[in-house]
Design a protein around this motif. Structure first.
Motif, PDB file in Angstrom:
ATOM      1  N   GLN A 187      12.671 -11.648 -24.144  1.00 11.99           N
ATOM      2  CA  GLN A 187      12.767 -10.647 -25.222  1.00 11.99           C
ATOM      3  C   GLN A 187      12.989 -11.315 -26.572  1.00 11.99           C
ATOM      4  OE1 GLN A 187      15.358  -7.339 -24.248  1.00 11.99           O
ATOM      5  NE2 GLN A 187      14.860  -7.456 -22.072  1.00 11.99           N
ATOM      6  N   GLN A 188      12.435 -12.519 -26.726  1.00  7.95           N
ATOM      7  CA  GLN A 188      12.606 -13.273 -27.964  1.00  7.95           C
ATOM      8  C   GLN A 188      11.260 -13.768 -28.489  1.00  7.95           C
ATOM      9  OE1 GLN A 188      15.310 -16.235 -26.317  1.00  7.95           O
ATOM     10  NE2 GLN A 188      16.969 -15.467 -27.608  1.00  7.95           N
ATOM     11  N   LEU A 189      11.175 -13.872 -29.791  1.00  9.28           N
ATOM     12  CA  LEU A 189      10.046 -14.485 -30.474  1.00  9.28           C
ATOM     13  C   LEU A 189      10.432 -15.916 -30.845  1.00  9.28           C
ATOM     14  CD1 LEU A 189       9.327 -11.442 -32.777  1.00  9.28           C
ATOM     15  CD2 LEU A 189       7.861 -12.204 -30.899  1.00  9.28           C
ATOM     16  N   PRO A 190       9.439 -16.780 -31.069  1.00 14.52           N
ATOM     17  CA  PRO A 190       8.011 -16.549 -31.209  1.00 14.52           C
ATOM     18  C   PRO A 190       7.282 -16.427 -29.862  1.00 14.52           C
ATOM     19  CG  PRO A 190       8.469 -18.859 -31.560  1.00 14.52           C
ATOM     20  CD  PRO A 190       9.806 -18.182 -31.395  1.00 14.52           C
ATOM     21  N   LEU A 191       6.049 -15.937 -29.959  1.00 11.95           N
ATOM     22  CA  LEU A 191       5.142 -15.836 -28.820  1.00 11.95           C
ATOM     23  C   LEU A 191       3.822 -16.501 -29.203  1.00 11.95           C
ATOM     24  CD1 LEU A 191       4.083 -14.654 -26.089  1.00 11.95           C
ATOM     25  CD2 LEU A 191       3.584 -12.538 -27.350  1.00 11.95           C
ATOM     26  N   VAL A 192       3.354 -17.392 -28.340  1.00  7.92           N
ATOM     27  CA  VAL A 192       2.066 -18.047 -28.564  1.00  7.92           C
ATOM     28  C   VAL A 192       1.203 -17.867 -27.325  1.00  7.92           C
ATOM     29  CG1 VAL A 192       0.866 -20.235 -28.940  1.00  7.92           C
ATOM     30  CG2 VAL A 192       2.976 -19.748 -30.193  1.00  7.92           C
ATOM     31  N   GLU A 193       0.030 -17.301 -27.509  1.00  6.06           N
ATOM     32  CA  GLU A 193      -0.937 -17.175 -26.427  1.00  6.06           C
ATOM     33  C   GLU A 193      -1.893 -18.361 -26.521  1.00  6.06           C
ATOM     34  OE1 GLU A 193      -2.788 -13.353 -26.586  1.00  6.06           O
ATOM     35  OE2 GLU A 193      -0.886 -12.261 -26.412  1.00  6.06           O
ATOM     36  N   ILE A 194      -1.864 -19.202 -25.476  1.00  9.19           N
ATOM     37  CA  ILE A 194      -2.657 -20.434 -25.485  1.00  9.19           C
ATOM     38  C   ILE A 194      -3.024 -20.809 -24.054  1.00  9.19           C
ATOM     39  CG2 ILE A 194      -0.526 -21.823 -25.486  1.00  9.19           C
ATOM     40  CD1 ILE A 194      -2.037 -23.952 -27.123  1.00  9.19           C
ATOM     41  N   ASP A 195      -4.281 -21.171 -23.854  1.00  5.28           N
ATOM     42  CA  ASP A 195      -4.767 -21.620 -22.541  1.00  5.28           C
ATOM     43  C   ASP A 195      -4.439 -20.622 -21.430  1.00  5.28           C
ATOM     44  OD1 ASP A 195      -5.719 -23.862 -23.802  1.00  5.28           O
ATOM     45  OD2 ASP A 195      -4.057 -25.157 -23.190  1.00  5.28           O
ATOM     46  N   GLY A 196      -4.548 -19.337 -21.744  1.00  7.11           N
ATOM     47  CA  GLY A 196      -4.307 -18.318 -20.735  1.00  7.11           C
ATOM     48  C   GLY A 196      -2.845 -18.018 -20.471  1.00  7.11           C
ATOM     49  N   MET A 197      -1.951 -18.651 -21.223  1.00 12.38           N
ATOM     50  CA  MET A 197      -0.514 -18.423 -21.044  1.00 12.38           C
ATOM     51  C   MET A 197       0.059 -17.649 -22.218  1.00 12.38           C
ATOM     52  SD  MET A 197       0.858 -22.138 -19.707  1.00 12.38           S
ATOM     53  CE  MET A 197       0.267 -23.009 -21.156  1.00 12.38           C
ATOM     54  N   LYS A 198       1.128 -16.930 -21.952  1.00 12.60           N
ATOM     55  CA  LYS A 198       1.926 -16.328 -23.008  1.00 12.60           C
ATOM     56  C   LYS A 198       3.220 -17.122 -23.086  1.00 12.60           C
ATOM     57  CE  LYS A 198      -0.079 -11.718 -22.810  1.00 12.60           C
ATOM     58  NZ  LYS A 198       0.165 -10.250 -22.726  1.00 12.60           N
ATOM     59  N   MET A 199       3.276 -18.030 -24.030  1.00 13.12           N
ATOM     60  CA  MET A 199       4.389 -18.965 -24.112  1.00 13.12           C
ATOM     61  C   MET A 199       5.460 -18.467 -25.076  1.00 13.12           C
ATOM     62  SD  MET A 199       2.913 -22.851 -23.877  1.00 13.12           S
ATOM     63  CE  MET A 199       4.579 -23.355 -23.413  1.00 13.12           C
ATOM     64  N   VAL A 200       6.706 -18.572 -24.640  1.00  6.65           N
ATOM     65  CA  VAL A 200       7.854 -18.290 -25.485  1.00  6.65           C
ATOM     66  C   VAL A 200       8.763 -19.519 -25.467  1.00  6.65           C
ATOM     67  CG1 VAL A 200       7.757 -15.796 -25.105  1.00  6.65           C
ATOM     68  CG2 VAL A 200       9.117 -17.225 -23.556  1.00  6.65           C
ATOM     69  N   GLN A 201       9.816 -19.454 -26.292  1.00  9.05           N
ATOM     70  CA  GLN A 201      10.757 -20.559 -26.492  1.00  9.05           C
ATOM     71  C   GLN A 201      10.086 -21.679 -27.296  1.00  9.05           C
ATOM     72  OE1 GLN A 201      14.088 -20.346 -25.782  1.00  9.05           O
ATOM     73  NE2 GLN A 201      13.599 -18.256 -25.151  1.00  9.05           N
ATOM     74  N   THR A 202      10.553 -21.831 -28.521  1.00 10.40           N
ATOM     75  CA  THR A 202       9.916 -22.731 -29.475  1.00 10.40           C
ATOM     76  C   THR A 202       9.755 -24.141 -28.931  1.00 10.40           C
ATOM     77  OG1 THR A 202      11.041 -21.433 -31.177  1.00 10.40           O
ATOM     78  CG2 THR A 202       9.946 -23.451 -31.882  1.00 10.40           C
ATOM     79  N   ARG A 203      10.788 -24.652 -28.306  1.00 11.04           N
ATOM     80  CA  ARG A 203      10.746 -26.018 -27.789  1.00 11.04           C
ATOM     81  C   ARG A 203       9.645 -26.171 -26.740  1.00 11.04           C
ATOM     82  NH1 ARG A 203      12.983 -31.465 -27.850  1.00 11.04           N
ATOM     83  NH2 ARG A 203      11.766 -32.282 -26.137  1.00 11.04           N
ATOM     84  N   ALA A 204       9.514 -25.204 -25.851  1.00 13.62           N
ATOM     85  CA  ALA A 204       8.478 -25.264 -24.813  1.00 13.62           C
ATOM     86  C   ALA A 204       7.084 -25.217 -25.439  1.00 13.62           C
ATOM     87  CB  ALA A 204       8.653 -24.117 -23.823  1.00 13.62           C
ATOM     88  N   ILE A 205       6.921 -24.348 -26.418  1.00 17.29           N
ATOM     89  CA  ILE A 205       5.626 -24.224 -27.102  1.00 17.29           C
ATOM     90  C   ILE A 205       5.248 -25.544 -27.767  1.00 17.29           C
ATOM     91  CG2 ILE A 205       4.414 -23.082 -28.992  1.00 17.29           C
ATOM     92  CD1 ILE A 205       6.301 -20.623 -28.413  1.00 17.29           C
ATOM     93  N   LEU A 206       6.199 -26.112 -28.497  1.00 22.60           N
ATOM     94  CA  LEU A 206       5.923 -27.344 -29.240  1.00 22.60           C
ATOM     95  C   LEU A 206       5.646 -28.518 -28.317  1.00 22.60           C
ATOM     96  CD1 LEU A 206       8.625 -26.934 -32.023  1.00 22.60           C
ATOM     97  CD2 LEU A 206       6.154 -26.965 -32.396  1.00 22.60           C
ATOM     98  N   SER A 207       6.406 -28.640 -27.230  1.00 21.89           N
ATOM     99  CA  SER A 207       6.186 -29.771 -26.332  1.00 21.89           C
ATOM    100  C   SER A 207       4.841 -29.648 -25.615  1.00 21.89           C
ATOM    101  CB  SER A 207       7.333 -29.904 -25.327  1.00 21.89           C
ATOM    102  OG  SER A 207       7.439 -28.769 -24.512  1.00 21.89           O
ATOM    103  N   TYR A 208       4.421 -28.425 -25.316  1.00 23.38           N
ATOM    104  CA  TYR A 208       3.113 -28.221 -24.697  1.00 23.38           C
ATOM    105  C   TYR A 208       1.998 -28.648 -25.650  1.00 23.38           C
ATOM    106  CZ  TYR A 208      -0.876 -25.978 -22.452  1.00 23.38           C
ATOM    107  OH  TYR A 208      -2.090 -25.748 -21.852  1.00 23.38           O
ATOM    108  N   ILE A 209       2.102 -28.200 -26.898  1.00 25.98           N
ATOM    109  CA  ILE A 209       1.078 -28.554 -27.892  1.00 25.98           C
ATOM    110  C   ILE A 209       1.066 -30.060 -28.127  1.00 25.98           C
ATOM    111  CG2 ILE A 209       0.414 -28.306 -30.321  1.00 25.98           C
ATOM    112  CD1 ILE A 209       1.611 -25.425 -30.143  1.00 25.98           C
ATOM    113  N   ALA A 210       2.253 -30.658 -28.258  1.00 24.41           N
ATOM    114  CA  ALA A 210       2.336 -32.101 -28.492  1.00 24.41           C
ATOM    115  C   ALA A 210       1.716 -32.873 -27.339  1.00 24.41           C
ATOM    116  CB  ALA A 210       3.795 -32.512 -28.690  1.00 24.41           C
ATOM    117  N   GLY A 211       1.993 -32.456 -26.098  1.00 23.71           N
ATOM    118  CA  GLY A 211       1.418 -33.130 -24.942  1.00 23.71           C
ATOM    119  C   GLY A 211      -0.082 -32.939 -24.844  1.00 23.71           C
ATOM    120  N   LYS A 212      -0.528 -31.734 -25.115  1.00 25.66           N
ATOM    121  CA  LYS A 212      -1.954 -31.405 -25.000  1.00 25.66           C
ATOM    122  C   LYS A 212      -2.792 -32.193 -25.998  1.00 25.66           C
ATOM    123  CE  LYS A 212      -5.077 -27.383 -25.461  1.00 25.66           C
ATOM    124  NZ  LYS A 212      -5.795 -27.415 -24.169  1.00 25.66           N
TER     125      LYS A 212
END
Length: 227
Positions: A53-78
């Motif tokens: 129930q928190q923002l931000p929300l990023v839709e990427i690669d078929g996922m609905k990603m939340v939690q800023t740290r998780a979003i950023l680490s996914y993008i950095a790794g990708k």
């Protein structure tokens, strides 16, 4: 699933701005959906789009990603911005966490009551110049390389240039005495993708104003901070 990442947040910086910075540095175009009503936020919760129930929300690669740290680490790794091995990743993580602590102070500053703003600004200045920036100044000086980890641009560098510019908006002379960081700022700001991002008309958001603060509080209602 193909298509551009979709960023769902307020029309402002907050916790989404480092995501915008990292995507830009990776050369990735994205779309944005801005929330300005409580109903939009509640609908995302009811739809199951917001895991906590928190923002931000990023839709990427078929996922609905939340939690800023998780979003950023996914993008950095990708996009190869997360070091070449576990050791480099550990240093990137440490640097990023430190920068995030400083940026949290910057992010929450507009939500400070008027009587606390002067004190909070002084605290940002003190922490930036005595706790956080000296670490990066020393790192760059000791290894004599252009970037913080592995002599190539990483997530940590992107977050650091964002932080430097954000602090400078409030305290223009903050880099006095930090020669390495001044040179780093010039290098990063002249990278083509970042240089374009710093120009008017880019997806970069302006410093938060009273309208942004009011919108965040209206949408989240009893949630005080823009998580």
């Amino acid at each position: 699933m193909s298509g551009k990442p979709k960023l769902i947040y307020f029309n402002g910086r907050g916790r989404m701005e480092p995501v915008r910075w990292l995507l830009v540095a990776a050369g990735v175009e994205f779309e944005e959906v801005f929330l300005d009503t409580r109903e939009q936020y509640v609908k995302l919760i009811k739809d199951g789009s917001l895991m906590f129930q928190q923002l931000p929300l990023v839709e990427i690669d078929g996922m609905k990603m939340v939690q800023t740290r998780a979003i950023l680490s996914y993008i950095a790794g990708k996009y190869n911005l997360y070091g070449k091995d576990l050791k480099e990743r550990a240093f990137i993580d440490m640097y990023v966490e430190g920068i995030t602590d400083l940026m949290h102070m910057i992010m929450m500053f507009p939500f400070s009551p008027p009587e606390a703003k002067e004190k909070n600004l002084a605290l940002i200045m003190e922490r930036a110049t005595h706790r956080y920036f000296p670490v990066f100044e020393k790192t760059l000086k000791q290894h004599g390389q252009d970037f913080l980890v592995g002599n190539r641009v990483s997530w940590a560098d992107v977050q650091l240039i964002e932080a430097i510019l954000a602090v400078e908006e409030k305290i223009p002379a903050v880099l006095l005495g930090f020669a390495q960081l001044q040179a780093f700022k010039t290098r990063m700001s002249n990278m083509p993708a970042i240089k374009k991002f710093l120009q008017p008309g880019s997806p970069r958001k302006p410093p938060p104003d009273d309208h942004y603060v009011a919108t965040v509080l209206k949408v989240l209602t009893d949630e005080w901070s823009p998580h």
